[in-house]
Design a protein around this motif. Structure first.
Motif, PDB file in Angstrom:
ATOM      1  N   LEU A   1       0.832  -1.207   0.000  1.00  0.00           N
ATOM      2  CA  LEU A   1       0.000   0.000   0.000  1.00  0.00           C
ATOM      3  C   LEU A   1       0.867   1.258   0.000  1.00  0.00           C
ATOM      4  O   LEU A   1       0.577   2.225  -0.717  1.00  0.00           O
ATOM      5  CB  LEU A   1      -0.931  -0.001   1.211  1.00  0.00           C
ATOM      6  N   CYS A   2       1.938   1.243   0.780  1.00  0.00           N
ATOM      7  CA  CYS A   2       2.843   2.397   0.798  1.00  0.00           C
ATOM      8  C   CYS A   2       3.426   2.652  -0.592  1.00  0.00           C
ATOM      9  O   CYS A   2       3.532   3.806  -1.030  1.00  0.00           O
ATOM     10  CB  CYS A   2       3.971   2.173   1.805  1.00  0.00           C
ATOM     11  N   TYR A   3       3.784   1.575  -1.279  1.00  0.00           N
ATOM     12  CA  TYR A   3       4.350   1.743  -2.624  1.00  0.00           C
ATOM     13  C   TYR A   3       3.305   2.268  -3.604  1.00  0.00           C
ATOM     14  O   TYR A   3       3.567   3.194  -4.378  1.00  0.00           O
ATOM     15  CB  TYR A   3       4.908   0.411  -3.123  1.00  0.00           C
ATOM     16  N   GLN A   4       2.112   1.685  -3.575  1.00  0.00           N
ATOM     17  CA  GLN A   4       1.081   2.062  -4.537  1.00  0.00           C
ATOM     18  C   GLN A   4       0.593   3.493  -4.330  1.00  0.00           C
ATOM     19  O   GLN A   4       0.176   4.154  -5.282  1.00  0.00           O
ATOM     20  CB  GLN A   4      -0.103   1.085  -4.453  1.00  0.00           C
ATOM     21  N   ARG A   5       0.647   3.985  -3.105  1.00  0.00           N
ATOM     22  CA  ARG A   5       0.151   5.335  -2.830  1.00  0.00           C
ATOM     23  C   ARG A   5       1.254   6.388  -2.877  1.00  0.00           C
ATOM     24  O   ARG A   5       1.018   7.556  -2.596  1.00  0.00           O
ATOM     25  CB  ARG A   5      -0.566   5.364  -1.477  1.00  0.00           C
ATOM     26  N   SER A   6       2.446   5.965  -3.228  1.00  0.00           N
ATOM     27  CA  SER A   6       3.563   6.906  -3.334  1.00  0.00           C
ATOM     28  C   SER A   6       3.651   7.474  -4.747  1.00  0.00           C
ATOM     29  O   SER A   6       3.202   6.854  -5.714  1.00  0.00           O
ATOM     30  CB  SER A   6       4.885   6.210  -2.991  1.00  0.00           C
TER      31      SER A   6
ATOM     32  N   LEU B   1       1.018   4.317   9.504  1.00  0.00           N
ATOM     33  CA  LEU B   1       0.688   4.072  10.910  1.00  0.00           C
ATOM     34  C   LEU B   1      -0.542   4.851  11.341  1.00  0.00           C
ATOM     35  O   LEU B   1      -1.393   4.345  12.080  1.00  0.00           O
ATOM     36  CB  LEU B   1       1.873   4.453  11.799  1.00  0.00           C
ATOM     37  N   SER B   2      -0.645   6.085  10.887  1.00  0.00           N
ATOM     38  CA  SER B   2      -1.793   6.912  11.240  1.00  0.00           C
ATOM     39  C   SER B   2      -3.086   6.297  10.714  1.00  0.00           C
ATOM     40  O   SER B   2      -4.086   6.194  11.440  1.00  0.00           O
ATOM     41  CB  SER B   2      -1.602   8.321  10.677  1.00  0.00           C
ATOM     42  N   LEU B   3      -3.067   5.863   9.452  1.00  0.00           N
ATOM     43  CA  LEU B   3      -4.241   5.212   8.873  1.00  0.00           C
ATOM     44  C   LEU B   3      -4.540   3.894   9.572  1.00  0.00           C
ATOM     45  O   LEU B   3      -5.693   3.558   9.848  1.00  0.00           O
ATOM     46  CB  LEU B   3      -4.016   4.951   7.382  1.00  0.00           C
ATOM     47  N   PHE B   4      -3.484   3.144   9.855  1.00  0.00           N
ATOM     48  CA  PHE B   4      -3.640   1.826  10.462  1.00  0.00           C
ATOM     49  C   PHE B   4      -4.306   1.921  11.833  1.00  0.00           C
ATOM     50  O   PHE B   4      -5.205   1.140  12.158  1.00  0.00           O
ATOM     51  CB  PHE B   4      -2.277   1.148  10.584  1.00  0.00           C
ATOM     52  N   ASP B   5      -3.872   2.873  12.651  1.00  0.00           N
ATOM     53  CA  ASP B   5      -4.449   3.025  13.988  1.00  0.00           C
ATOM     54  C   ASP B   5      -5.940   3.329  13.910  1.00  0.00           C
ATOM     55  O   ASP B   5      -6.742   2.814  14.696  1.00  0.00           O
ATOM     56  CB  ASP B   5      -3.729   4.142  14.750  1.00  0.00           C
ATOM     57  N   SER B   6      -6.314   4.156  12.946  1.00  0.00           N
ATOM     58  CA  SER B   6      -7.726   4.490  12.769  1.00  0.00           C
ATOM     59  C   SER B   6      -8.523   3.270  12.328  1.00  0.00           C
ATOM     60  O   SER B   6      -9.616   3.003  12.841  1.00  0.00           O
ATOM     61  CB  SER B   6      -7.862   5.612  11.740  1.00  0.00           C
ATOM     62  N   GLU B   7      -7.963   2.499  11.392  1.00  0.00           N
ATOM     63  CA  GLU B   7      -8.654   1.318  10.878  1.00  0.00           C
ATOM     64  C   GLU B   7      -8.775   0.243  11.945  1.00  0.00           C
ATOM     65  O   GLU B   7      -9.807  -0.416  12.084  1.00  0.00           O
ATOM     66  CB  GLU B   7      -7.899   0.770   9.668  1.00  0.00           C
ATOM     67  N   ARG B   8      -7.734   0.073  12.727  1.00  0.00           N
ATOM     68  CA  ARG B   8      -7.756  -0.947  13.775  1.00  0.00           C
ATOM     69  C   ARG B   8      -8.797  -0.608  14.839  1.00  0.00           C
ATOM     70  O   ARG B   8      -9.497  -1.491  15.344  1.00  0.00           O
ATOM     71  CB  ARG B   8      -6.372  -1.058  14.421  1.00  0.00           C
ATOM     72  N   ALA B   9      -8.924   0.669  15.162  1.00  0.00           N
ATOM     73  CA  ALA B   9      -9.932   1.088  16.135  1.00  0.00           C
ATOM     74  C   ALA B   9     -11.335   0.770  15.629  1.00  0.00           C
ATOM     75  O   ALA B   9     -12.217   0.360  16.395  1.00  0.00           O
ATOM     76  CB  ALA B   9      -9.793   2.582  16.419  1.00  0.00           C
TER      77      ALA B   9
ATOM     78  N   GLY C   1      -4.804  -6.934  13.571  1.00  0.00           N
ATOM     79  CA  GLY C   1      -3.899  -6.061  12.837  1.00  0.00           C
ATOM     80  C   GLY C   1      -3.842  -6.416  11.363  1.00  0.00           C
ATOM     81  O   GLY C   1      -3.823  -5.536  10.495  1.00  0.00           O
ATOM     82  N   THR C   2      -3.833  -7.713  11.065  1.00  0.00           N
ATOM     83  CA  THR C   2      -3.805  -8.155   9.670  1.00  0.00           C
ATOM     84  C   THR C   2      -5.077  -7.736   8.944  1.00  0.00           C
ATOM     85  O   THR C   2      -5.037  -7.256   7.807  1.00  0.00           O
ATOM     86  CB  THR C   2      -3.649  -9.684   9.598  1.00  0.00           C
ATOM     87  N   TYR C   3      -6.216  -7.911   9.600  1.00  0.00           N
ATOM     88  CA  TYR C   3      -7.487  -7.520   8.991  1.00  0.00           C
ATOM     89  C   TYR C   3      -7.514  -6.013   8.716  1.00  0.00           C
ATOM     90  O   TYR C   3      -8.012  -5.567   7.684  1.00  0.00           O
ATOM     91  CB  TYR C   3      -8.648  -7.905   9.908  1.00  0.00           C
ATOM     92  N   ALA C   4      -6.992  -5.236   9.647  1.00  0.00           N
ATOM     93  CA  ALA C   4      -6.967  -3.786   9.448  1.00  0.00           C
ATOM     94  C   ALA C   4      -6.080  -3.421   8.260  1.00  0.00           C
ATOM     95  O   ALA C   4      -6.431  -2.553   7.445  1.00  0.00           O
ATOM     96  CB  ALA C   4      -6.466  -3.092  10.715  1.00  0.00           C
ATOM     97  N   ALA C   5      -4.928  -4.091   8.138  1.00  0.00           N
ATOM     98  CA  ALA C   5      -4.025  -3.829   7.011  1.00  0.00           C
ATOM     99  C   ALA C   5      -4.682  -4.211   5.689  1.00  0.00           C
ATOM    100  O   ALA C   5      -4.584  -3.484   4.689  1.00  0.00           O
ATOM    101  CB  ALA C   5      -2.722  -4.606   7.200  1.00  0.00           C
ATOM    102  N   LEU C   6      -5.366  -5.349   5.677  1.00  0.00           N
ATOM    103  CA  LEU C   6      -6.058  -5.776   4.463  1.00  0.00           C
ATOM    104  C   LEU C   6      -7.159  -4.796   4.079  1.00  0.00           C
ATOM    105  O   LEU C   6      -7.352  -4.479   2.900  1.00  0.00           O
ATOM    106  CB  LEU C   6      -6.649  -7.176   4.665  1.00  0.00           C
ATOM    107  N   ASN C   7      -7.868  -4.308   5.076  1.00  0.00           N
ATOM    108  CA  ASN C   7      -8.976  -3.409   4.774  1.00  0.00           C
ATOM    109  C   ASN C   7      -8.487  -2.071   4.219  1.00  0.00           C
ATOM    110  O   ASN C   7      -9.150  -1.457   3.381  1.00  0.00           O
ATOM    111  CB  ASN C   7      -9.824  -3.170   6.021  1.00  0.00           C
ATOM    112  N   LEU C   8      -7.323  -1.626   4.666  1.00  0.00           N
ATOM    113  CA  LEU C   8      -6.752  -0.404   4.106  1.00  0.00           C
ATOM    114  C   LEU C   8      -6.460  -0.580   2.616  1.00  0.00           C
ATOM    115  O   LEU C   8      -6.736   0.310   1.802  1.00  0.00           O
ATOM    116  CB  LEU C   8      -5.467  -0.035   4.851  1.00  0.00           C
ATOM    117  N   SER C   9      -5.909  -1.733   2.255  1.00  0.00           N
ATOM    118  CA  SER C   9      -5.644  -2.004   0.841  1.00  0.00           C
ATOM    119  C   SER C   9      -6.944  -2.117   0.062  1.00  0.00           C
ATOM    120  O   SER C   9      -7.077  -1.589  -1.047  1.00  0.00           O
ATOM    121  CB  SER C   9      -4.837  -3.301   0.695  1.00  0.00           C
ATOM    122  N   TYR C  10      -7.907  -2.788   0.655  1.00  0.00           N
ATOM    123  CA  TYR C  10      -9.195  -3.008  -0.004  1.00  0.00           C
ATOM    124  C   TYR C  10      -9.876  -1.687  -0.363  1.00  0.00           C
ATOM    125  O   TYR C  10     -10.423  -1.523  -1.457  1.00  0.00           O
ATOM    126  CB  TYR C  10     -10.082  -3.838   0.921  1.00  0.00           C
TER     127      TYR C  10
END
Length: 329
Positions: free
Chosen positions: A166-171, A183-191, A207-216
């Motif tokens: 995700l970091c690469y694709q959004r750069s 990290l900022s996005l991840f903390d919000s998604e995990r909450a 944590g994995t689900y939150a990371a996947l959902n950010l990509s999704y």
């Protein structure tokens, strides 16, 4: 340990060396029902009189009939109550791989047993940097964020690859999407996920689900819908040719065998909207969807004998079935 790369390691091996095996059988070993279904489906796919085979026929074929190299992968053999012994064919032509979170599965290891645990910090950092296509030398703040991200994601390969991709694709060339940004996005998604009723998830899975959902949420809507549909297949060796053949008949039955249920019509309409471009089946279009999903490491793609296959990590499949319904796709 879930998410440490067991299935991915096997998938990479098959992608690199699958040509050694004229017959590859990848079975879902999470239950006896899924085992029997996959054995039976493989046997019937052979055709030439095997159209009505049952799972025992598949085992017999592997054990005594086939005189070519074959490889059988028992994937996700995690249930200690499942008796795997009746499903194991014995043949000088066969190679058997078992992936499991259950250490007792090592009792089946006739030659090799490889235990994959949590990655070391340096290994996990290398995975994250490689997925993000970053150099090892980071600014101090960025390195601190990277190390924090490793801890949050529990050093799990599947989650780290999601974060890095995700970091690469959004750069962009002028403005990288940093690990601090992630990290900022991840903390919000995990909450957000912690507010959902998902009692079976541990902290690492959360944590994995939150990371996947950010990509999704970053990929196009058509890609989201196709991913949701893929989640209802076995996670490996999903043939694109299957979709092409179905599309030729506009998802209608080429031979009328029984009445379709009325609630299947919306599903066909969804498939039509996903797979057709301007009212026509387009192989280029479906390959573009697949490339988008691969760019975010939500699927991997392989090719065997000219046939393109899609693969999902088991955790991606579980996340899709657990979470995507919550978003009412």
């Amino acid at each position: 340990m879930a998410g440490c790369g067991k299935t991915q390691l096997v998938s990479y091996f098959l992608q690199e060396h699958g040509s050694r095996y004229p017959h590859i059988l990848f079975v879902d070993t999470s239950s006896s029902i899924s085992l029997k279904n996959d054995f039976q489906a493989w046997a019937r796919s052979l055709g030439n009189g095997h159209e009505h085979d049952v799972w025992e026929d598949a085992r017999r074929l592997l054990a005594s009939t086939l005189e070519e190299n074959w490889i059988l992968v028992f994937d996700n053999f995690d249930d200690p109550k499942l008796d795997l012994e009746p499903f194991i064919p014995r043949s000088k032509y066969g190679t058997i791989i078992i992936t499991s979170r259950n250490r007792d599965a090592s009792n089946f290891a006739g030659i090799y047993h490889l235990e994959l645990g949590e990655m070391e910090k340096t290994e996990a950092l290398a995975v994250l940097l490689r997925a993000a296509r970053r150099q090892a030398r980071l600014l101090r703040e960025e390195m601190e964020s990277a190390n924090e991200l490793l801890e949050r994601l529990g050093f799990l390969a599947v989650a780290l690859v999601q974060a890095g991709s995700l970091c690469y694709q959004r750069s962009s060339l002028n403005e990288p999407f940093t690990f601090t940004d992630y990290l900022s996005l991840f903390d919000s998604e995990r909450a957000t996920f912690m507010q959902l009723v998902l009692p079976t998830l541990d902290n690492y899975q959360l944590g994995t689900y939150a990371a996947l959902n950010l990509s999704y949420r970053t990929i196009p809507v058509l890609c989201q819908k196709f991913l949701h549909f893929l989640a209802f297949f076995h996670h490996s060796y999903i043939s694109l040719e299957m979709f092409a053949n179905a599309a030729k008949f506009k998802f209608a039955d080429p031979i009328y065998l029984m009445r379709r249920q009325s609630n299947e019509k919306p599903m066909f309409a969804d498939l039509y909207s996903i797979l057709y471009l301007d009212g026509e089946w387009s192989e280029v279009h479906i390959h573009e969807i697949a490339r988008n999903l691969r760019a975010f490491s939500l699927i991997s793609i392989s090719s065997t004998a000219g046939i393109v296959f899609l693969h999902l990590h088991p955790l991606v499949k579980s996340w899709a079935k657990d979470i995507l319904k919550e978003h009412e796709l």
